[in-house]
Write a protein that holds these residues in place. Sequence first.
Motif, PDB file in Angstrom:
ATOM      1  N   ILE A  50       0.853  -1.184   0.000  1.00  0.00           N
ATOM      2  CA  ILE A  50       0.000   0.000   0.000  1.00  0.00           C
ATOM      3  C   ILE A  50       0.891   1.238   0.000  1.00  0.00           C
ATOM      4  O   ILE A  50       2.006   1.192   0.528  1.00  0.00           O
ATOM      5  N   GLY A  51       0.435   2.316  -0.616  1.00  0.00           N
ATOM      6  CA  GLY A  51       1.245   3.527  -0.648  1.00  0.00           C
ATOM      7  C   GLY A  51       0.465   4.733  -1.109  1.00  0.00           C
ATOM      8  O   GLY A  51      -0.684   4.620  -1.545  1.00  0.00           O
ATOM      9  N   GLU A  52       1.107   5.893  -1.025  1.00  0.00           N
ATOM     10  CA  GLU A  52       0.475   7.150  -1.398  1.00  0.00           C
ATOM     11  C   GLU A  52       1.502   8.023  -2.101  1.00  0.00           C
ATOM     12  O   GLU A  52       2.654   8.089  -1.690  1.00  0.00           O
ATOM     13  N   SER A  53       1.064   8.726  -3.148  1.00  0.00           N
ATOM     14  CA  SER A  53       1.967   9.636  -3.861  1.00  0.00           C
ATOM     15  C   SER A  53       1.949  11.010  -3.207  1.00  0.00           C
ATOM     16  O   SER A  53       1.119  11.288  -2.341  1.00  0.00           O
ATOM     17  N   ALA A  54       2.844  11.876  -3.652  1.00  0.00           N
ATOM     18  CA  ALA A  54       2.939  13.226  -3.084  1.00  0.00           C
ATOM     19  C   ALA A  54       1.661  14.023  -3.301  1.00  0.00           C
ATOM     20  O   ALA A  54       1.327  14.895  -2.497  1.00  0.00           O
ATOM     21  N   ASP A  55       0.900  13.721  -4.359  1.00  0.00           N
ATOM     22  CA  ASP A  55      -0.343  14.462  -4.606  1.00  0.00           C
ATOM     23  C   ASP A  55      -1.544  13.864  -3.881  1.00  0.00           C
ATOM     24  O   ASP A  55      -2.666  14.319  -4.058  1.00  0.00           O
ATOM     25  N   GLY A  56      -1.327  12.828  -3.063  1.00  0.00           N
ATOM     26  CA  GLY A  56      -2.406  12.240  -2.282  1.00  0.00           C
ATOM     27  C   GLY A  56      -3.101  11.068  -2.942  1.00  0.00           C
ATOM     28  O   GLY A  56      -4.014  10.480  -2.364  1.00  0.00           O
ATOM     29  N   THR A  57      -2.693  10.702  -4.163  1.00  0.00           N
ATOM     30  CA  THR A  57      -3.251   9.514  -4.804  1.00  0.00           C
ATOM     31  C   THR A  57      -2.802   8.293  -4.009  1.00  0.00           C
ATOM     32  O   THR A  57      -1.626   8.166  -3.676  1.00  0.00           O
ATOM     33  N   MET A  58      -3.737   7.410  -3.700  1.00  0.00           N
ATOM     34  CA  MET A  58      -3.419   6.217  -2.915  1.00  0.00           C
ATOM     35  C   MET A  58      -3.484   4.981  -3.801  1.00  0.00           C
ATOM     36  O   MET A  58      -4.272   4.918  -4.744  1.00  0.00           O
ATOM     37  N   PHE A  59      -2.637   4.006  -3.482  1.00  0.00           N
ATOM     38  CA  PHE A  59      -2.541   2.778  -4.274  1.00  0.00           C
ATOM     39  C   PHE A  59      -2.548   1.577  -3.348  1.00  0.00           C
ATOM     40  O   PHE A  59      -2.013   1.642  -2.250  1.00  0.00           O
ATOM     41  N   TRP A  60      -3.128   0.491  -3.813  1.00  0.00           N
ATOM     42  CA  TRP A  60      -2.878  -0.779  -3.149  1.00  0.00           C
ATOM     43  C   TRP A  60      -2.591  -1.820  -4.214  1.00  0.00           C
ATOM     44  O   TRP A  60      -3.127  -1.775  -5.312  1.00  0.00           O
ATOM     45  N   ALA A  61      -1.689  -2.714  -3.903  1.00  0.00           N
ATOM     46  CA  ALA A  61      -1.340  -3.820  -4.795  1.00  0.00           C
ATOM     47  C   ALA A  61      -1.912  -5.085  -4.193  1.00  0.00           C
ATOM     48  O   ALA A  61      -1.869  -5.292  -2.979  1.00  0.00           O
ATOM     49  N   THR A  62      -2.479  -5.930  -5.062  1.00  0.00           N
ATOM     50  CA  THR A  62      -3.088  -7.176  -4.597  1.00  0.00           C
ATOM     51  C   THR A  62      -2.634  -8.332  -5.459  1.00  0.00           C
ATOM     52  O   THR A  62      -2.224  -8.165  -6.598  1.00  0.00           O
ATOM     53  N   THR A  63      -2.736  -9.504  -4.879  1.00  0.00           N
ATOM     54  CA  THR A  63      -2.629 -10.739  -5.627  1.00  0.00           C
ATOM     55  C   THR A  63      -3.884 -11.520  -5.316  1.00  0.00           C
ATOM     56  O   THR A  63      -4.299 -11.590  -4.161  1.00  0.00           O
ATOM     57  N   GLY A  64      -4.510 -12.070  -6.338  1.00  0.00           N
ATOM     58  CA  GLY A  64      -5.729 -12.846  -6.125  1.00  0.00           C
ATOM     59  C   GLY A  64      -5.441 -14.103  -5.339  1.00  0.00           C
ATOM     60  O   GLY A  64      -4.345 -14.658  -5.389  1.00  0.00           O
ATOM     61  N   VAL A  65      -6.428 -14.543  -4.594  1.00  0.00           N
ATOM     62  CA  VAL A  65      -6.306 -15.789  -3.841  1.00  0.00           C
ATOM     63  C   VAL A  65      -7.538 -16.638  -4.100  1.00  0.00           C
ATOM     64  O   VAL A  65      -8.626 -16.125  -4.343  1.00  0.00           O
ATOM     65  N   ASP A  66      -7.343 -17.951  -4.073  1.00  0.00           N
ATOM     66  CA  ASP A  66      -8.496 -18.831  -4.202  1.00  0.00           C
ATOM     67  C   ASP A  66      -9.133 -18.998  -2.820  1.00  0.00           C
ATOM     68  O   ASP A  66      -8.630 -18.458  -1.832  1.00  0.00           O
ATOM     69  N   PRO A  67     -10.260 -19.716  -2.707  1.00  0.00           N
ATOM     70  CA  PRO A  67     -10.933 -19.826  -1.405  1.00  0.00           C
ATOM     71  C   PRO A  67     -10.083 -20.443  -0.297  1.00  0.00           C
ATOM     72  O   PRO A  67     -10.404 -20.317   0.876  1.00  0.00           O
ATOM     73  N   TYR A  68      -8.982 -21.113  -0.656  1.00  0.00           N
ATOM     74  CA  TYR A  68      -8.119 -21.743   0.343  1.00  0.00           C
ATOM     75  C   TYR A  68      -6.924 -20.869   0.713  1.00  0.00           C
ATOM     76  O   TYR A  68      -6.069 -21.264   1.480  1.00  0.00           O
ATOM     77  N   GLY A  69      -6.835 -19.669   0.133  1.00  0.00           N
ATOM     78  CA  GLY A  69      -5.765 -18.752   0.466  1.00  0.00           C
ATOM     79  C   GLY A  69      -4.510 -18.911  -0.372  1.00  0.00           C
ATOM     80  O   GLY A  69      -3.496 -18.293  -0.100  1.00  0.00           O
ATOM     81  N   TYR A  70      -4.561 -19.728  -1.429  1.00  0.00           N
ATOM     82  CA  TYR A  70      -3.392 -19.909  -2.281  1.00  0.00           C
ATOM     83  C   TYR A  70      -3.307 -18.802  -3.323  1.00  0.00           C
ATOM     84  O   TYR A  70      -4.316 -18.264  -3.761  1.00  0.00           O
ATOM     85  N   GLU A  71      -2.100 -18.507  -3.753  1.00  0.00           N
ATOM     86  CA  GLU A  71      -1.885 -17.470  -4.750  1.00  0.00           C
ATOM     87  C   GLU A  71      -2.515 -17.866  -6.086  1.00  0.00           C
ATOM     88  O   GLU A  71      -2.616 -19.033  -6.412  1.00  0.00           O
ATOM     89  N   MET A  72      -2.886 -16.853  -6.853  1.00  0.00           N
ATOM     90  CA  MET A  72      -3.445 -17.078  -8.175  1.00  0.00           C
ATOM     91  C   MET A  72      -2.506 -16.464  -9.213  1.00  0.00           C
ATOM     92  O   MET A  72      -1.375 -16.148  -8.916  1.00  0.00           O
ATOM     93  N   THR A  73      -3.001 -16.280 -10.427  1.00  0.00           N
ATOM     94  CA  THR A  73      -2.119 -15.912 -11.527  1.00  0.00           C
ATOM     95  C   THR A  73      -2.258 -14.470 -11.985  1.00  0.00           C
ATOM     96  O   THR A  73      -1.740 -14.121 -13.025  1.00  0.00           O
ATOM     97  N   ARG A  74      -2.924 -13.638 -11.248  1.00  0.00           N
ATOM     98  CA  ARG A  74      -3.135 -12.276 -11.709  1.00  0.00           C
ATOM     99  C   ARG A  74      -2.859 -11.297 -10.580  1.00  0.00           C
ATOM    100  O   ARG A  74      -3.369 -11.449  -9.487  1.00  0.00           O
ATOM    101  N   SER A  75      -2.055 -10.286 -10.865  1.00  0.00           N
ATOM    102  CA  SER A  75      -1.802  -9.222  -9.903  1.00  0.00           C
ATOM    103  C   SER A  75      -2.565  -7.986 -10.341  1.00  0.00           C
ATOM    104  O   SER A  75      -2.862  -7.813 -11.520  1.00  0.00           O
ATOM    105  N   SER A  76      -2.881  -7.132  -9.391  1.00  0.00           N
ATOM    106  CA  SER A  76      -3.617  -5.909  -9.700  1.00  0.00           C
ATOM    107  C   SER A  76      -3.107  -4.776  -8.830  1.00  0.00           C
ATOM    108  O   SER A  76      -2.645  -5.002  -7.710  1.00  0.00           O
ATOM    109  N   VAL A  77      -3.210  -3.575  -9.356  1.00  0.00           N
ATOM    110  CA  VAL A  77      -2.986  -2.372  -8.578  1.00  0.00           C
ATOM    111  C   VAL A  77      -4.264  -1.546  -8.669  1.00  0.00           C
ATOM    112  O   VAL A  77      -4.804  -1.350  -9.761  1.00  0.00           O
ATOM    113  N   PHE A  78      -4.750  -1.103  -7.528  1.00  0.00           N
ATOM    114  CA  PHE A  78      -5.938  -0.255  -7.456  1.00  0.00           C
ATOM    115  C   PHE A  78      -5.477   1.150  -7.114  1.00  0.00           C
ATOM    116  O   PHE A  78      -4.617   1.339  -6.265  1.00  0.00           O
ATOM    117  N   ARG A  79      -6.064   2.138  -7.765  1.00  0.00           N
ATOM    118  CA  ARG A  79      -5.689   3.537  -7.604  1.00  0.00           C
ATOM    119  C   ARG A  79      -6.899   4.300  -7.072  1.00  0.00           C
ATOM    120  O   ARG A  79      -8.012   4.097  -7.535  1.00  0.00           O
TER     121      ARG A  79
END
Length: 185
Positions: free
Chosen positions: A75-104
């Motif tokens: 998670i992070g924030e830029s100097a102009d106040g834009t906030m970001f979070w980075a995620t990795t998808g998980v299946d119902p058992y908590g295992y990693e999946m094949t797609r990463s995402s960044v939300f702005r």
Amino acid sequence: FGAGGWVALNGATSATAIASVSQGRILIGVQLANSSEPAMTRLNLDGSPDPIHCCGDNDPWARASGAYDRRIVAIGESADGTMFWATTGVDPYGYEMTRSSVFRFVQQGYYAMRSDFELGAGLERIRAMVVLPDNSLLVAGWASASYSSYDLTSRDAVVAKLAPFGFLDSTFGTNGKVVVDVNGT
């Protein structure tokens, strides 16, 4: 800070990411209780909720549509106040999946956009993120050629750069990524 040095994040089952951001505030990523939904909130230096952060006194959580079954890992924030979070998808058992995402998110924490990308051909996990001065991002983690979370021999370290509008920056490494073959495979 808070009551006796701690702050209860009501409605969250666990904190998954934390960052010190502008003006000494604290940005926290969580998993919400009774949901597979990630969310974030921002606190002041004394642990009180940041009043300019969305979504009102009764709902301190900024959320993103389409983020279910994802875990905030950086998670992070830029100097102009834009906030970001980075995620990795998980299946119902908590295992990693094949797609990463960044939300702005714009300054008040309102969801603005989502960028999906792949670090590799198999499983992957983002471990860290840095917000650069131009609002581009560096994300670091690992990627595997295998879909088995137990196959550690096929994992390589990966750093990817996302341009300010969310796509992989083709001027960085190869197609926006630098892969470090740590296993010699």
